[in-house]
Scaffold this motif. Structure first.
Motif, mmCIF file in Angstrom:
data_model
loop_
_atom_site.group_PDB
_atom_site.id
_atom_site.type_symbol
_atom_site.label_atom_id
_atom_site.label_comp_id
_atom_site.label_asym_id
_atom_site.label_seq_id
_atom_site.Cartn_x
_atom_site.Cartn_y
_atom_site.Cartn_z
ATOM 1 N N ARG A 17 0.837 -1.193 0.000
ATOM 2 C CA ARG A 17 0.000 0.000 0.000
ATOM 3 C C ARG A 17 0.873 1.243 0.000
ATOM 4 O O ARG A 17 2.019 1.222 0.478
ATOM 5 C CB ARG A 17 -0.921 0.013 1.230
ATOM 6 N N ASP A 43 -5.099 2.539 2.655
ATOM 7 C CA ASP A 43 -6.069 1.478 2.886
ATOM 8 C C ASP A 43 -6.581 1.622 4.318
ATOM 9 O O ASP A 43 -6.007 2.346 5.131
ATOM 10 C CB ASP A 43 -5.437 0.100 2.686
ATOM 11 N N CYS A 85 -7.532 -7.916 -3.085
ATOM 12 C CA CYS A 85 -7.032 -6.540 -2.976
ATOM 13 C C CYS A 85 -7.123 -5.844 -4.316
ATOM 14 O O CYS A 85 -7.367 -6.443 -5.348
ATOM 15 C CB CYS A 85 -5.581 -6.540 -2.514
#
Length: 314
Positions: free
Chosen positions: A188, A202, A298
């Motif tokens: 991320r 996130d 994801c």
């Protein structure tokens, strides 16, 4: 220069005069034939007309291209599909192992646990060092990890430009559990604010484990190699463990690589497929793409590559 002029003889003059009517007749016949062809061409329907016999070849080619363009424009427009899927169905006694390399390498071996988050937004306020148990701000934790690997200011600036965060989705996984594998962390984006806190791309929760990661060419190469080695270790452990049924026999791979990889990342073609083939020597197929769905559940971004190993006998 000297020129000589000789008057034609009487016989030659008579032959020329006799041939003039014949020449005029041939010219009239050619003109009549051309007129008939032109009239027939004009009377034909537009769809059935061939090339005009009186036009030059270059003009005919231009008109043919124009007619082809007009015909294409008159074709009905096919609807653009914005939903749906293309599905490949494989049947029989086979299994597939999905592996996703996200194109990053760990900055160091340090692992932290999120100790405190903001009430609003994905903002991390405090981290706990799993090695020492100390509670640090995200900036302090990052400084601690950078101090282990940085040797110059130039290297420091380069590392800061390529920083990312590895976020483990399993909140309750114990730190005393099995060694962490590369696929345990989701990559991320991250940024630090003036207060020393960390913004994550996130949702974050207290208890999640994180690692500071680097996203660069060396990181992508190391991450891919780590996944291949982890696969070979699992395969070897299954063979030595005498599992029943025996370990699977791989017979093919499907490879789906991010558009940001390939020549854009490695400056050489087919790096991912050649690396995989060196560890798993089976036929490989696939394509470059702009997104993948995987077991990581994801939004797989930032140079990932996913491949599926197909085997029988599991």
């Amino acid at each position: 220069a000297m020129f000589a002029w000789t008057e034609p003889s009487q016989d030659q003059q008579q032959q020329q005069q006799a041939g003039q009517p014949q020449l005029q007749q041939q010219q009239q016949q050619q003109a009549s034939q051309q007129g008939q062809e032109q009239q027939q061409f004009a009377e034909q329907p537009l769809q059935q007309r061939g090339p005009d016999p009186l036009r030059s070849q270059s003009v005919q080619q231009v008109e043919q291209k124009q007619q082809q363009t007009t015909q294409r424009q008159q074709l009905p427009e096919l609807p653009m599909l914005r939903t749906g899927a293309v599905v490949l169905s494989l049947q029989g006694p086979l299994q597939m192992e999905l592996i996703v390399a996200q194109g990053c390498r760990p900055l160091s071996n340090g692992v932290y646990t999120i100790d405190k988050v903001a009430t609003r937004g994905p903002l991390v306020l405090a981290l706990k060092d799993e090695a020492t148990g100390r509670t640090l701000t995200p900036v302090q934790a990052l400084q601690q990890e950078l101090g282990k690997v940085v040797s110059s200011r130039t290297e420091l600036l380069q590392l800061l430009r390529n920083m990312a965060l590895g976020l483990m989705p399993e909140v309750l996984r114990a730190a005393e559990g099995p060694p962490l594998e590369p696929q345990d962390f989701l990559i991320r984006g991250m940024a630090l604010d003036k207060s020393g806190f960390m913004v994550v791309g996130d949702n974050v929760r207290v208890g999640q484990r994180i690692r500071f990661m680097l996203r660069d060419r060396a990181g992508a190469q190391q991450d891919l190699t780590n996944h291949c080695l982890a696969y070979k270790r699992r395969e070897l452990a299954a063979m030595l463990g005498g599992s029943t049924p025996p370990p699977h026999q791989a017979f093919g791979m499907l490879l789906f690589s991010c558009n940001g990889r390939g020549m854009n990342l490695y400056d050489q073609p087919s790096y991912d497929s050649r690396t995989l083939a060196s560890y798993i020597p089976v036929p490989c197929s696939g394509f470059m793409c702009n997104g993948r769905c995987s077991m990581l559940v994801c939004h797989c971004k930032h140079w990932p590559v996913a491949w599926m190993v197909m085997g029988v006998g599991w």
